[in-house]
Design an enzyme around this catalytic site. Sequence first.
Site, PDB file in Angstrom:
ATOM      1  N   GLN A 147       0.814  -1.214   0.132  1.00 46.11           N
ATOM      2  CA  GLN A 147      -0.096   0.091  -0.003  1.00 46.11           C
ATOM      3  C   GLN A 147       0.944   1.174   0.085  1.00 46.11           C
ATOM      4  O   GLN A 147       1.810   1.178   0.768  1.00 46.11           O
ATOM      5  CB  GLN A 147      -0.785  -0.059   1.305  1.00 46.11           C
ATOM      6  N   LYS A 273      -7.647   2.963  -3.325  1.00 49.84           N
ATOM      7  CA  LYS A 273      -8.459   2.413  -1.983  1.00 49.84           C
ATOM      8  C   LYS A 273      -9.111   3.705  -1.269  1.00 49.84           C
ATOM      9  O   LYS A 273      -8.691   4.707  -1.427  1.00 49.84           O
ATOM     10  CB  LYS A 273      -7.519   1.770  -1.064  1.00 49.84           C
ATOM     11  N   HIS A 297     -11.937   3.805   5.340  1.00 52.02           N
ATOM     12  CA  HIS A 297     -10.840   3.768   6.305  1.00 52.02           C
ATOM     13  C   HIS A 297     -11.363   3.168   7.808  1.00 52.02           C
ATOM     14  O   HIS A 297     -10.542   3.776   8.697  1.00 52.02           O
ATOM     15  CB  HIS A 297     -10.214   5.013   6.454  1.00 52.02           C
TER      16      HIS A 297
HETATM   17  C1  LIG Z   1      -4.742   0.875  13.244  1.00 61.29           C
HETATM   18  C2  LIG Z   1      -5.050   1.093  11.853  1.00 61.29           C
HETATM   19  C3  LIG Z   1      -4.182   1.594  10.930  1.00 61.29           C
HETATM   20  C4  LIG Z   1      -4.375   1.871   9.461  1.00 61.29           C
HETATM   21  N1  LIG Z   1      -3.653   2.263   8.571  1.00 61.29           N
HETATM   22  C5  LIG Z   1      -3.667   2.343   7.175  1.00 61.29           C
HETATM   23  C6  LIG Z   1      -2.523   2.781   6.383  1.00 61.29           C
HETATM   24  O1  LIG Z   1      -1.531   3.109   7.119  1.00 61.29           O
HETATM   25  N2  LIG Z   1      -3.235   2.645   5.234  1.00 61.29           N
HETATM   26  C7  LIG Z   1      -4.183   2.253   4.474  1.00 61.29           C
HETATM   27  O2  LIG Z   1      -4.419   2.380   3.517  1.00 61.29           O
HETATM   28  N3  LIG Z   1      -5.404   2.159   5.497  1.00 61.29           N
HETATM   29  C8  LIG Z   1      -5.064   2.112   6.834  1.00 61.29           C
HETATM   30  N4  LIG Z   1      -5.911   1.577   7.691  1.00 61.29           N
HETATM   31  C9  LIG Z   1      -7.412   1.326   7.217  1.00 61.29           C
HETATM   32  C10 LIG Z   1      -7.520  -0.224   6.740  1.00 61.29           C
HETATM   33  O3  LIG Z   1      -6.778  -0.550   5.617  1.00 61.29           O
HETATM   34  C11 LIG Z   1      -9.005  -0.620   6.485  1.00 61.29           C
HETATM   35  O4  LIG Z   1      -9.314   0.277   5.410  1.00 61.29           O
HETATM   36  C12 LIG Z   1      -9.884  -0.398   7.846  1.00 61.29           C
HETATM   37  O5  LIG Z   1      -9.106  -0.771   9.067  1.00 61.29           O
HETATM   38  C13 LIG Z   1     -10.958  -1.314   7.547  1.00 61.29           C
HETATM   39  O6  LIG Z   1     -11.999  -1.024   8.531  1.00 61.29           O
HETATM   40  P1  LIG Z   1     -12.108  -2.256   9.784  1.00 61.29           P
HETATM   41  O7  LIG Z   1     -10.885  -1.958  10.588  1.00 61.29           O
HETATM   42  O8  LIG Z   1     -13.391  -1.926  10.478  1.00 61.29           O
HETATM   43  O9  LIG Z   1     -12.145  -3.688   9.195  1.00 61.29           O
HETATM   44  C14 LIG Z   1      -5.656   1.538   9.019  1.00 61.29           C
HETATM   45  C15 LIG Z   1      -6.560   1.072   9.924  1.00 61.29           C
HETATM   46  C16 LIG Z   1      -6.155   1.027  11.451  1.00 61.29           C
HETATM   47  C17 LIG Z   1      -7.481   0.362  12.265  1.00 61.29           C
END
Ligand SMILES: Cc1cc2nc3c(=O)[nH]c(=O)nc-3n(C[C@H](O)[C@H](O)[C@H](O)COP(=O)(O)O)c2cc1C
Length: 403
Positions: A147, A273, A297
Amino acid sequence: MPTESMSPSLGTGAIYRQRLRRHPSVQHLRAAAQARLPGFAFDSGDGGAGVDRGIVRNNTALDAMTLVPRYGEVTELPPADTVLFGQAQSLPIGIAPMGSPGVIWPGADRIMATAAQRAGVPFCLSTVSGITIEEAARLAPENLWVQMYRFPNNDHAIGFDMVARARAAGARALILTMDVPVRTTRPREVTAGIASPFHFTPRMVAQALRHPSYVRAFLREGIPRFASLMQYAPPGAGINEMARFAQREFTGTFNWTEVARYRDQWAGPLVLKGILHPADAEKAVALGVDAIQVSNHGGRQIEGLPATIEQLPDLVAAVNGRARVLFDSGVRGGLDVVRALSLGADFVFAGKAFLWSLGALGESGPAHALDLFADEIRSTMGQLGVTRLEQLRDCTKGRSQSV
Ligand SMILES: Cc1cc2nc3c(=O)[nH]c(=O)nc-3n(C[C@H](O)[C@H](O)[C@H](O)COP(=O)(O)O)c2cc1C
């Protein structure tokens, strides 16, 4: 096709059955993680934008969605393997990219990459991960996705170099995250004392000392670093300088011209995304991306966005088979995966479910979470009377309204 040995235990293994008694669902993993983790670690993964209303909205909308079963055909558990971008996947669920997961459980990236490789599902490495692209590729040689956030300085020199590294490492897909145009403040992180660079406040130390398994893991793995970015920072940069470097270099979201340039740089599957608007999906398809990922997100950037499951049908219609549609945000078990697939998603990702599994079970958490997903996806399919994932779309028919 996936072999038995690469598949999760699918509910049959003795170790899985034993873990199942204490952790029979993702929600049980969350409760166990909350009890087992220092407060700051739990809040840094669990907290959303504002007062978590985006997270609640994702979950409420998923929970409200029902599916209509058909009976008389299915007599055993159906398989749940699928193919994405020409590659066999043992399940239609992968591990979403998450930055600094080592704050929540030290060593998280390594553990998740290993579990994904064993299970035969994608592991998405965040730009701000605790292990390098190269190490992730060693741990998940067939299942690594990389990513990217935006590094505009020097004509995207860092971003394009990371693309070259992803290619050399054999990454299977590249994700451009669109939904972080500006930084956001998450109140639960603020009150927990989480800051960049990560450092322990006296309150955090006091919390950690009450959780010896966390302290042991922390002493083993060390302070979370932005491993893939280290080589671009000034030589010998300490943790403070590294954090300042990341703040300076990584900014804004990709504009459409930049997306086109990344398309030129990366010949493999390219995923955008964070797409929520059908017009953006249309632009993405016109630029030749291979998939959009319907995501807010996980409710972490702004709490006033629609639930992703509500947006999904319009985005599937806009894409109209010209690219794959991936889905995340709010997925808490196999039933949610099935819900998204039944509305036309091709593949699903979860984030927090895997963080909670780490908090609950440490090293064995993500493997257990994947086993739970496998078990629930297959039993939900069987319960609905479908023998193949593609038939799930029929489960939203025969109803007066979808979602
Ligand atoms: C602690 C944390 C850090 C995240 N960091 C990123 C990231 O660095 N890049 C990104 O594209 N999405 C990031 N996300 C979003 C996740 O890729 C994803 O879209 C999201 O967690 C999905 O929802 P859910 O936690 O309800 O399953 C992050 C999510 C969390 C919980």
